[in-house]
Design an enzyme around this catalytic site. Structure first.
Site, PDB file in Angstrom:
ATOM      1  N   ARG A  71      45.599  13.476  63.903  1.00 17.81           N
ATOM      2  CA  ARG A  71      44.829  13.027  62.741  1.00 17.81           C
ATOM      3  C   ARG A  71      43.432  13.646  62.721  1.00 17.81           C
ATOM      4  O   ARG A  71      42.907  14.000  61.659  1.00 17.81           O
ATOM      5  CB  ARG A  71      44.726  11.498  62.749  1.00 17.81           C
ATOM      6  N   HIS A  75      41.739  15.591  59.606  1.00 14.28           N
ATOM      7  CA  HIS A  75      40.450  15.187  59.036  1.00 14.28           C
ATOM      8  C   HIS A  75      39.391  16.266  59.201  1.00 14.28           C
ATOM      9  O   HIS A  75      38.463  16.347  58.408  1.00 14.28           O
ATOM     10  CB  HIS A  75      40.001  13.857  59.645  1.00 14.28           C
ATOM     11  N   ASN A 105      36.718   7.644  58.756  1.00 13.19           N
ATOM     12  CA  ASN A 105      36.804   8.102  60.149  1.00 13.19           C
ATOM     13  C   ASN A 105      36.350   7.074  61.176  1.00 13.19           C
ATOM     14  O   ASN A 105      36.815   7.081  62.315  1.00 13.19           O
ATOM     15  CB  ASN A 105      35.947   9.356  60.324  1.00 13.19           C
ATOM     16  N   HIS A 206      52.874  10.348  60.121  1.00 14.63           N
ATOM     17  CA  HIS A 206      52.840   8.886  60.156  1.00 14.63           C
ATOM     18  C   HIS A 206      54.071   8.315  60.856  1.00 14.63           C
ATOM     19  O   HIS A 206      54.419   7.168  60.680  1.00 14.63           O
ATOM     20  CB  HIS A 206      52.691   8.316  58.746  1.00 14.63           C
TER      21      HIS A 206
HETATM   22  C1  HEM Z   1      48.987  12.122  52.616  1.00 12.82           C
HETATM   23  C2  HEM Z   1      47.819  11.534  52.703  1.00 12.82           C
HETATM   24  C3  HEM Z   1      47.406  10.707  53.890  1.00 12.82           C
HETATM   25  C4  HEM Z   1      46.838   9.490  53.833  1.00 12.82           C
HETATM   26  C5  HEM Z   1      46.481   8.716  52.569  1.00 12.82           C
HETATM   27  C6  HEM Z   1      46.635   9.043  55.178  1.00 12.82           C
HETATM   28  C7  HEM Z   1      46.048   7.845  55.537  1.00 12.82           C
HETATM   29  C8  HEM Z   1      46.014   7.330  56.820  1.00 12.82           C
HETATM   30  C9  HEM Z   1      45.451   6.063  57.186  1.00 12.82           C
HETATM   31  C10 HEM Z   1      44.758   5.085  56.256  1.00 12.82           C
HETATM   32  C11 HEM Z   1      45.655   5.893  58.517  1.00 12.82           C
HETATM   33  C12 HEM Z   1      45.278   4.686  59.364  1.00 12.82           C
HETATM   34  C13 HEM Z   1      43.896   4.789  59.943  1.00 12.82           C
HETATM   35  C14 HEM Z   1      43.521   3.484  60.610  1.00 12.82           C
HETATM   36  O1  HEM Z   1      43.232   2.523  59.904  1.00 12.82           O
HETATM   37  O2  HEM Z   1      43.544   3.397  61.859  1.00 12.82           O
HETATM   38  C15 HEM Z   1      46.346   7.060  58.986  1.00 12.82           C
HETATM   39  C16 HEM Z   1      46.754   7.266  60.279  1.00 12.82           C
HETATM   40  C17 HEM Z   1      47.274   8.454  60.743  1.00 12.82           C
HETATM   41  N1  HEM Z   1      47.431   9.604  60.013  1.00 12.82           N
HETATM   42 FE1  HEM Z   1      47.305   9.786  58.031  1.00 12.82          FE
HETATM   43  N2  HEM Z   1      47.097  10.004  56.022  1.00 12.82           N
HETATM   44  C18 HEM Z   1      47.561  11.044  55.281  1.00 12.82           C
HETATM   45  C19 HEM Z   1      48.057  12.230  55.750  1.00 12.82           C
HETATM   46  C20 HEM Z   1      48.094  12.563  57.085  1.00 12.82           C
HETATM   47  C21 HEM Z   1      48.332  13.891  57.594  1.00 12.82           C
HETATM   48  C22 HEM Z   1      48.499  15.132  56.742  1.00 12.82           C
HETATM   49  C23 HEM Z   1      48.323  13.795  58.952  1.00 12.82           C
HETATM   50  C24 HEM Z   1      48.484  14.868  59.978  1.00 12.82           C
HETATM   51  C25 HEM Z   1      49.215  15.941  59.832  1.00 12.82           C
HETATM   52  C26 HEM Z   1      48.119  12.411  59.278  1.00 12.82           C
HETATM   53  C27 HEM Z   1      48.132  11.885  60.535  1.00 12.82           C
HETATM   54  C28 HEM Z   1      47.910  10.572  60.849  1.00 12.82           C
HETATM   55  C29 HEM Z   1      48.109  10.013  62.168  1.00 12.82           C
HETATM   56  C30 HEM Z   1      48.683  10.734  63.376  1.00 12.82           C
HETATM   57  C31 HEM Z   1      47.695   8.683  62.105  1.00 12.82           C
HETATM   58  C32 HEM Z   1      47.642   7.689  63.267  1.00 12.82           C
HETATM   59  C33 HEM Z   1      46.272   7.841  63.924  1.00 12.82           C
HETATM   60  C34 HEM Z   1      46.074   7.042  65.190  1.00 12.82           C
HETATM   61  O3  HEM Z   1      47.003   6.393  65.653  1.00 12.82           O
HETATM   62  O4  HEM Z   1      44.961   7.104  65.725  1.00 12.82           O
HETATM   63  N3  HEM Z   1      47.947  11.698  58.130  1.00 12.82           N
HETATM   64  N4  HEM Z   1      46.534   7.925  57.945  1.00 12.82           N
END
Ligand code: HEM
Ligand SMILES: *[C@@H]1O[C@H](CO)[C@@H](O)[C@H](O)[C@H]1NC(C)=O
Ligand SMILES: *[C@@H]1O[C@H](CO)[C@@H](O)[C@H](O)[C@H]1NC(C)=O
Ligand SMILES: *[C@@H]1O[C@H](CO)[C@@H](O)[C@H](O)[C@H]1NC(C)=O
Ligand SMILES: *[C@@H]1O[C@H](CO)[C@@H](O)[C@H](O)[C@H]1NC(C)=O
Ligand SMILES: *[C@@H]1O[C@H](CO)[C@@H](O)[C@H](O)[C@H]1NC(C)=O
Ligand SMILES: *[C@@H]1O[C@H](CO)[C@@H](O)[C@H](O)[C@H]1NC(C)=O
Length: 335
Positions: A71, A75, A105, A206
């Site tokens: 992530r 970002h 973030n 995700h």
């Molecule tokens: C399509 C649009 C996307 C949206 C709206 C989105 C939104 C989010 C949100 C809100 C979270 C949770 C953050 C939290 O509250 O802890 C999250 C987690 C995450 N996102 Fe996305 N995301 C998107 C695309 C992506 C992309 C393109 C990637 C990487 C290639 C990604 C990888 C991740 C990962 C791995 C997590 C888990 C992070 C953790 O466990 O620390 N996301 N995302």
């Protein structure tokens, strides 16, 4: 005779000048990154191995570092390109001015410590040689490889330089929020020259990691979102009781089935309505995105291959190369 020859020469000369000029214009104007696989072959041949060792150890200690790094890379790349701007700390005397302080973030991003450690290890071998932006790209690959199912140790073109600017005001207008619908998501990725297919493919990230409860509270209370499976919704309500938030905000895993595996389970969850975000569920609302979700749900290796390709594409976003930017000594501050 000599007249004819000079005409030929004259004709050839402007042609070659044109080609050269076109090449210069193309090189300067093109957003295509000039990154290379094996960029550190001669200057720091052990760099990628050293980084992988650090990432592996970090994931063994806390598996959350894996999704954290993936992530972090996303970002970084969506805001000012893949220039490690997300890693910069506020300079003394200012607070909340850098990307990492944005609500998108902070406090949810994690993995900063892993990048710092990798940088120290690499710096010991090769002083001021390997950029933080490249370390982040390698680390995201390593995390995907280590925690992925079927994701190979894909080649990561490198040669990124580190930016000197990080601006908190540039985060929210570049990163899509989790309440976006499909057409908004497609537009947000199109702004980065990424396709709807890239968006669907990368959303597979995700399939591991977590979300904070505050982010999804509006989908659980006062009533469950219409696109959410009811039993999954009840599960989320137990894990995310109403009136949570603030510093004690609980977290819940993004993929309830294979929580620690980066695989195509995400797409099966989308089909079943067992996904936390609007941005996940909404992939079923368009023909093109829904078709790809269905395809990936049924073919793990197809998704894994496309995911690796899409990560490389993500890593090309607006990179600094050549003598642009710098090679930071510490990833959290400019030189
Ligand atoms: C399509 C649009 C996307 C949206 C709206 C989105 C939104 C989010 C949100 C809100 C979270 C949770 C953050 C939290 O509250 O802890 C999250 C987690 C995450 N996102 Fe996305 N995301 C998107 C695309 C992506 C992309 C393109 C990637 C990487 C290639 C990604 C990888 C991740 C990962 C791995 C997590 C888990 C992070 C953790 O466990 O620390 N996301 N995302
Ligand atoms: C680095 O070495 C690898 C493996 O030999 C090779 O595939 C790659 O093209 C090299 N890259 C550069 C920039 O020298
Ligand atoms: C940060 O970005 C905003 C929005 O693009 C811009 O208005 C502002 O001038 C930038 N601040 C700095 C210090 O560059
Ligand atoms: C997506 O959201 C935008 C902005 O709110 C809205 O204009 C559009 O109609 C929505 N699209 C769909 C398919 O709901
Ligand atoms: C997208 O492509 C266009 C046209 O090639 C280019 O002008 C623009 O800078 C690119 N944007 C990004 C974010 O790479
Ligand atoms: C979406 O799919 C349906 C059924 O396959 C088809 O009839 C329709 O034309 C498609 N719409 C678009 C915009 O592609
Ligand atoms: C899955 O996709 C691969 C391509 O990556 C293809 O070779 C294979 O036949 C597909 N498998 C199924 C069951 O469709």
């Amino acid at each position: 005779m000599s007249g004819a020859r000079s005409v030929v020469v004259l004709r050839q000369f402007p042609a070659s000048v044109l080609v050269l000029a076109a090449w210069i214009v193309f090189s300067v104007a093109s957003s295509e990154a000039q990154l290379e696989v094996g960029f550190y072959n001669s200057t720091c041949p052990r760099a990628e191995k050293l980084i992988r060792t650090v990432v592996r150890a970090a994931i063994r200690r806390d598996p959350g570092n894996g999704p954290g790094l993936v992530r972090l890379f996303f970002h970084d790349c969506f805001v000012r390109g893949c220039d490690a701007s997300v890693l910069l700390d506020d300079v003394p005397g200012s607070t909340g001015t850098v990307e990492k302080m944005s609500q998108a973030n902070n406090p949810s991003l994690r993995g900063f410590g892993v990048i710092g450690r990798a940088k120290r290890v690499v710096e010991r071998r090769c002083r001021r040689t390997v950029s933080c932006a490249d370390i982040l790209a390698f680390a995201a690959r390593d995390a995907s490889f280590v925690m992925g199912s079927g994701i190979g140790y894909y080649d990561v073109p490198a040669g990124r330089r580190d930016g000197r600017v990080s601006n908190v005001s540039e985060v929210l207008n570049n990163l899509p929020p989790s309440f976006f619908n499909a057409s908004q998501l497609v537009a947000s990725f199109a702004a980065k020259n990424l396709t709807a297919d890239d968006m669907v493919t990368l959303s597979g990230a995700h399939s591991f990691g977590r979300t904070h409860c505050a982010t999804i509270a509006f989908r659980l209370f006062p009533r469950l979102a219409a696109d959410m499976d009811v039993s999954y919704g009840r599960f989320l309500r137990r894990r995310c009781p109403a009136a949570t938030g603030g510093r004690r905000d609980p977290v819940v895993e993004l993929d309830p089935v294979t929580t620690l595996l980066l695989d195509n389970q995400y797409y099966n969850n989308v089909v079943a309505g067992k996904v936390p975000f609007t941005s996940d569920a909404t992939l079923l609302t368009r023909n093109d995105t829904a078709a790809l979700v269905g395809l990936y749900a049924g073919n793990r290796t197809l998704w894994a291959t496309r995911f690796a390709d899409a990560m490389v594409k993500l890593g090309n976003l607006d990179v600094l190369t050549g003598d642009q930017g710098e090679i930071r000594k510490f990833c959290n501050r400019v030189n």
